[in-house]
Every structure is written in C-alpha cells, then in structure tokens.
Design a protein around this motif. Structure first.
Motif, PDB file in Angstrom:
ATOM      1  N   VAL A 502       0.732  -1.021  -0.007  1.00 10.11           N
ATOM      2  CA  VAL A 502      -0.058  -0.135   0.239  1.00 10.11           C
ATOM      3  C   VAL A 502       0.944   1.194   0.088  1.00 10.11           C
ATOM      4  N   THR A 503       0.634   2.087  -0.769  1.00 11.29           N
ATOM      5  CA  THR A 503       1.241   3.241  -0.987  1.00 11.29           C
ATOM      6  C   THR A 503       0.470   4.721  -1.188  1.00 11.29           C
ATOM      7  N   MET A 504       0.981   5.685  -0.411  1.00 10.99           N
ATOM      8  CA  MET A 504       0.040   6.878  -0.330  1.00 10.99           C
ATOM      9  C   MET A 504       0.382   7.598  -1.647  1.00 10.99           C
ATOM     10  N   GLN A 505      -0.615   8.122  -2.209  1.00 10.16           N
ATOM     11  CA  GLN A 505      -0.529   8.739  -3.423  1.00 10.16           C
ATOM     12  C   GLN A 505      -0.690  10.229  -3.279  1.00 10.16           C
ATOM     13  N   TRP A 506       0.295  11.195  -3.103  1.00  6.67           N
ATOM     14  CA  TRP A 506       0.087  12.341  -2.727  1.00  6.67           C
ATOM     15  C   TRP A 506      -0.423  13.258  -4.219  1.00  6.67           C
ATOM     16  N   ASP A 507      -1.732  13.944  -4.049  1.00  9.23           N
ATOM     17  CA  ASP A 507      -2.130  14.575  -5.116  1.00  9.23           C
ATOM     18  C   ASP A 507      -3.118  15.588  -4.633  1.00  9.23           C
ATOM     19  N   THR A 508      -3.970  16.295  -5.310  1.00  7.85           N
ATOM     20  CA  THR A 508      -5.194  16.969  -5.167  1.00  7.85           C
ATOM     21  C   THR A 508      -6.083  16.241  -4.113  1.00  7.85           C
ATOM     22  N   VAL A 509      -6.373  15.171  -4.605  1.00 10.49           N
ATOM     23  CA  VAL A 509      -7.138  14.059  -3.512  1.00 10.49           C
ATOM     24  C   VAL A 509      -6.089  12.864  -3.416  1.00 10.49           C
ATOM     25  N   SER A 510      -5.681  13.033  -1.998  1.00 11.25           N
ATOM     26  CA  SER A 510      -4.896  11.883  -1.579  1.00 11.25           C
ATOM     27  C   SER A 510      -5.423  10.660  -1.321  1.00 11.25           C
ATOM     28  N   ARG A 511      -4.725   9.495  -1.623  1.00 13.34           N
ATOM     29  CA  ARG A 511      -5.189   8.397  -1.189  1.00 13.34           C
ATOM     30  C   ARG A 511      -4.233   7.175  -1.046  1.00 13.34           C
ATOM     31  N   ALA A 512      -4.275   6.150  -0.007  1.00 13.29           N
ATOM     32  CA  ALA A 512      -3.618   5.110  -0.060  1.00 13.29           C
ATOM     33  C   ALA A 512      -3.906   4.062  -0.846  1.00 13.29           C
ATOM     34  N   THR A 513      -3.163   3.599  -1.992  1.00 12.73           N
ATOM     35  CA  THR A 513      -3.501   2.487  -2.781  1.00 12.73           C
ATOM     36  C   THR A 513      -2.708   1.275  -2.942  1.00 12.73           C
ATOM     37  N   PRO A 514      -3.136   0.007  -2.755  1.00 13.03           N
ATOM     38  CA  PRO A 514      -2.492  -0.939  -3.171  1.00 13.03           C
ATOM     39  C   PRO A 514      -1.549  -1.100  -4.541  1.00 13.03           C
ATOM     40  N   ASP A 515      -0.122  -1.126  -4.170  1.00 17.24           N
ATOM     41  CA  ASP A 515       0.653  -1.269  -5.185  1.00 17.24           C
ATOM     42  C   ASP A 515       0.322  -0.502  -6.481  1.00 17.24           C
ATOM     43  N   PRO A 516       0.123   0.791  -6.404  1.00 18.28           N
ATOM     44  CA  PRO A 516      -0.431   1.490  -7.495  1.00 18.28           C
ATOM     45  C   PRO A 516       0.313   1.325  -8.768  1.00 18.28           C
ATOM     46  N   ARG A 517       1.638   1.041  -8.939  1.00 13.78           N
ATOM     47  CA  ARG A 517       2.318   0.705 -10.214  1.00 13.78           C
ATOM     48  C   ARG A 517       2.815  -0.553 -10.391  1.00 13.78           C
ATOM     49  N   GLY A 518       1.915  -1.610  -9.859  1.00 22.09           N
ATOM     50  CA  GLY A 518       2.648  -3.023  -9.927  1.00 22.09           C
ATOM     51  C   GLY A 518       3.090  -3.494 -11.392  1.00 22.09           C
ATOM     52  N   GLU A 519       2.510  -3.138 -12.347  1.00 18.51           N
ATOM     53  CA  GLU A 519       2.966  -3.682 -13.593  1.00 18.51           C
ATOM     54  C   GLU A 519       4.458  -3.200 -13.960  1.00 18.51           C
ATOM     55  N   GLU A 520       4.363  -1.981 -13.564  1.00 20.02           N
ATOM     56  CA  GLU A 520       5.880  -1.342 -13.694  1.00 20.02           C
ATOM     57  C   GLU A 520       6.789  -1.988 -12.754  1.00 20.02           C
ATOM     58  N   ARG A 521       6.337  -2.286 -11.585  1.00 18.61           N
ATOM     59  CA  ARG A 521       7.112  -2.843 -10.477  1.00 18.61           C
ATOM     60  C   ARG A 521       7.677  -4.374 -10.873  1.00 18.61           C
ATOM     61  N   ARG A 522       6.732  -4.792 -11.501  1.00 20.81           N
ATOM     62  CA  ARG A 522       7.078  -6.260 -12.009  1.00 20.81           C
ATOM     63  C   ARG A 522       8.307  -6.459 -13.206  1.00 20.81           C
TER      64      ARG A 522
END
Length: 534
Positions: A502-522
């Motif tokens: 889970v990664t916090m995505q700081w933005d105009t609306v911030s939210r914690a998202t599971p593995d937000p760039r999972g395909e790139e990570r793999r």
C-alpha cells in the motif's frame, strides 16, 4: 550583550539592518542561546527564531581526508544570522528554470563549512520534535543554503524545531585513500572514504548535546532528506556510530541499497591522483581547495564499505538490522527524470517514436539489463497506449533509474521483523512552464516544508497548493512526534507490507492505494539492480 567581541558586534549590527527587509519583523533584541562551545545570537522572523551558520565542527582544512573534530569554543556571543559557506564543489551547471534561482550557487565555498541552521518557536525549555534536514545533490554538489529549505513555516505550523547543515562532499568527503601511499602513512587516511558521513554523525552529536537549548527534544529526532540527502539518511541507518542519534527517518527520492566496495573506491582514488599529477595521498592533501576540485571531476563519489564506519551495505542483502526498530517513510515522485535528465536535452520533451530507443540507450543503458530499448519502448506502448513518445521515455527512465532502489528497500523492510515502514508516491503535477515537468524530482520538497507559495517556479505559487502542503506536512509532523504519520488531517495510511504494498499517493485528492504501479514494478523486477557508482 556587553561582552560581544568586535567582529560579532559588527555582524549583529548588519543582521539587525537586514531584519528590516519585507517579511521580517524588526527585533528589539536578538535571541541568544547557549551551546556547549559558546553563546550564539540569532534573529526573529514573526513567531520563529532563526540561527544560521552555527559551528558544529572545526575547519575541515585541518582534517582533510580525516574524521571531523568539534569546533573550538569561543568567548562572547557569536552572531549566527547568515548561512555559512557551502562545501567545495564543481559548478552544478545551468539552472533548469524549475528550481528557484538562488537554490544552488557555488559563489561562497570553503573547507570551513561545518555549520548548521536552526529554526525554533522558542528558547523556552519545551521539548519539541526535531526535524534534521539533509540536503540533496548526490554526494557531490549543493548545500543547505536555499530558500527552498527554509524551515520557518514548518517550525511554526508544527511547533517543531528544524535543523539543516552543510558537510563535506565529493573528493573532500568520499575519496578513499586508505589503501594507497606508503604503509606508514595509511592510518592518517583510514576514514577518508566516509568523512562526509562522519560530518553528519558529528552534527547529530551536536543536536543530541545542544538542541534542548533551542527548545528541541534530543530524544525525538527525525532525519529526513531528498535525493542525495535521502541516500545519506539510508547510509546513516547502517552506521554504528549514528545509532541512537536519530529516532525516525524519511527518505525522499533518495535510496542507497549498497555503498562503494573498497576496490572500486581505490581505483577512483588512483584516477584522482593521476589527474592531480601527484603520487601519494599526502601530496594530494597539500593541494589547494581549487586544485583538488579541478582534479576531482568525472568520477562517482559516495560512501565506502571501509570496514570502519561502514561494515555492511545499508539494504543488501537485506535491510540493515541496526535500524530495524527505527520507523521509516520512503517516497519518490511520479516523474523523477523529467528534472534529472530533461534539462540536459530539451528535445526529450518532443520526441518521435523512432527517437525513443536511442534516447533510452543513451540515458539508461546500464539500467536495462538484457532488455533492449526497443522491448522497453514496446512494453510501455502496450501498457500505456495514451502515452506520447516523451511520456514513455520519462516513465521508463524514472522506473528503471530512479524508482527501482526504493522498491528494493521497501520490500526488504516489509519482511524485516519489527520494522515499521510507510511508502508514498508524489503524483501532483506542477502547472509551471505549461506543465512540462509533471511531478518531477524535488517536487515534494516545498510541500513538506510548507513553502509552496514561496516557490512559484516549482508549484505555480497558487493557493490550491496549500491544502496538499497542509496534509503532507501534517503527516511528517505526526511521524516526527509519534513514529506514525497517521492522525487528524491525514488520509488513512497503512504500513507497507508484502504483498499489499500500500502506497500513499499525494495529489489534489490523496489516497492510499495497493501497489499503484504494480505492472511497472514487476517489469523492473526482471532486471538485476546495481547501485550507481557501485
């Protein structure tokens, strides 16, 4: 103040005149704090007291290539109202137009640069959290002497004490000479590969011994830094000499999986000796500052696995157990290389598809492993069909060059017993210069420092940045106080673990998202990683 010496009195008079500048309240009397080495006077800026250029170590010209020494004590009151000199360094190149104009200059450099700066709400004995900022620039360039790093707003908002400092860089801080020259002289250079890191240890010892006089709590110290500053934080986590001097860590776009092996560092030192036209470290020590800088170009500098200050890598083969109990936040920006690579080649912002493979080869050949640039390009075109050629270039270079080390460190912390880790990704895209920068390297700094309006070239300076700055700085201050970024004003931010990631995505609306760039990570996980310079 009757015992002010003449030099300090003149400096204090000049500082008083400077306080009449816009935004600074004229002080009736300068604040004075007592350190272990003597008294210092600062200035008032609204409700915040500032002290700049406080010595925490002696002139390193006296200890070149050796561990630093504490400063000499002084009599009277030393005026500390202006930044000290920067560390000697090569020119850093043209400004991109994104970073503030006065951020990084090389006009005032000296080996007598072991000075620190403090921003505090009061000299009242209150035990406030202490946030010790370590500047970026890799291990080669830059300084703390930037409005970008001004701690006034963060200290005021959080009722906290903010500290920054300068320290040795490049060959002055990381030139490993311990295996060169006559055997009888090698002991003098035993610490030469890590003197820049030992400066930071000495600085943290100063914080431990003196910060209470500035309203700070020596038992509640957070070290945080961006780019090279974040890497230095990662290295400090593995240094036995730094154990117990800090209690939380936040790294921003700056990870350090491994440090330089002594064999590689020795080869670098031989090259510097050749370029300097000398044959022994002792001769190198006698060069002038400018001669040593001229001889030091064209090589990588960084901490060395010297068996003294560093006996293991920070995150190889696993996360250092030395700091397993120290809470850690680590983060990166979504478009790191738009600033890291983009300014060197304006054409990168207007690529055609046929240009991308060659540009990738030039920029990140050593990071692609066995994957061809054509295969990398095709993968991104398939996964992100709306991306332009330039967007593919910057996405691929960011993931392979800048993001990969954070994945390794976060995943190794995730399986470390007892470790508490949080991860973020800064996604807010700057409107500056027509939006060309996206969310680049350095973009998160003014938000954590609450300096968004003061940095219009980075943020646009709009009021819309204030809400995100409040959320991010609140998370940082929560973390500094308790070791956990969660609390009122911050979206729920779970710890980073595997496989959730889970990664916090700081933005105009911030939210914690599971593995937000999972395909790139793999994708990047298929490629063996090697720390730059090691």
């Amino acid at each position: 103040m009757a015992d002010l010496d003449r030099r300090s009195l003149l400096a204090a008079a000049g500082a008083t005149a400077a306080l009449t500048a816009p935004g600074l309240a004229l002080a009736q009397s300068a604040p004075i704090a007592r350190t272990a080495h003597g008294r210092v006077s600062g200035y008032r800026n609204g409700d915040i007291l500032g002290f700049k250029g406080i010595p925490y170590g002696a002139d390193t010209a006296e200890t070149r290539f050796a561990a630093p020494k504490p400063p000499r004590s002084w009599r009277g009151v030393k005026a500390c109202t202006a930044f000290g000199p920067m560390a000697p360094q090569p020119a850093s190149g043209a400004n991109s137009g994104y970073l503030p104009d006065r951020a990084f200059t090389t006009d005032d450099t000296s080996e007598d640069m072991l000075k620190l700066n403090v921003w505090t709400p009061g000299l009242d004995g209150k035990r406030r959290p202490v946030l010790v900022w370590i500047h970026g620039g890799g291990f080669i360039n830059f300084s703390a002497n930037s409005d970008l790093y001004d701690g006034t707003h963060l200290a005021a908002f959080g009722d906290a004490v903010v500290v920054s400092m300068n320290h040795r860089l490049n060959s002055f801080g990381y030139l490993y000479l311990a295996e060169l020259g006559p055997e009888s002289e090698r002991g003098e250079f035993a610490d030469s590969g890590n003197t820049g890191m030992l400066d930071l240890v000495l600085m943290l010892q100063w914080v431990r011994d003196n910060i209470a006089a500035f309203g700070g709590d020596p038992d509640c110290v957070t070290i945080w830094g961006q780019s090279g500053g974040g890497a230095k934080c990662s290295v400090l986590m593995a240094m036995p000499a730094a154990r117990g001097l800090f209690h939380r860590v936040m790294t921003m776009s700056g990870q350090q999986v491994t440090v330089t092996p002594p064999e590689m560092a020795t080869e670098t030192a031989r090259k510097i000796l050749t370029q300097a036209g000398v044959s022994t470290p002792a001769e190198l020590k006698r060069l002038t500052r400018d001669q040593l800088i001229a001889a030091s170009r064209g090589v990588y500098y960084g901490p060395v696995l010297d068996g003294r200050s560093l006996t293991r890598h920070p995150f190889e083969p696993d996360a250092t157990p030395l700091s397993a109990d120290v809470p850690l936040i680590m983060g990166n920006t979504h478009d790191e290389t738009r600033l890291l690579i983009g300014p060197s080649d304006p054409a990168l912002f207007d690529l055609k598809w046929e240009d991308v493979p060659a540009k990738l080869t030039r920029a990140i050949q050593s990071y692609m492993g066995q994957m061809s640039p054509e295969a990398v390009t095709a993968w991104y075109r398939d996964k992100y069909p709306a991306y332009s050629p330039s967007e593919v270039f910057f996405a691929a270079t960011t993931a392979l060059r800048s993001w990969r080390a954070q994945i390794i460190q976060a995943d190794r912390r995730a399986v470390q017993p007892g470790a508490s880790t949080w991860v973020y990704q800064f996604d807010w895209k700057s409107p500056a210069m027509g939006g060309k920068w996206g969310a680049p390297h350095c973009a998160d700094i003014p938000f954590y420092f609450r300096n968004t309006r003061e940095m219009p070239t980075m943020t646009g300076g709009g009021e819309d940045t204030l809400a995100l700055a409040e959320t991010m700085s609140t998370a940082l201050l929560n973390f500094a106080r308790t070791g956990n970024p969660n609390g009122a004003g911050v979206p729920d931010w779970p710890k980073y673990d595997s496989p959730g990631r889970v990664t916090m995505q700081w933005d105009t609306v911030s939210r914690a998202t599971p593995d937000p760039r999972g395909e790139e990570r793999r994708l990047v996980g298929l490629i063996p990683y090697r720390q730059p310079g090691t």
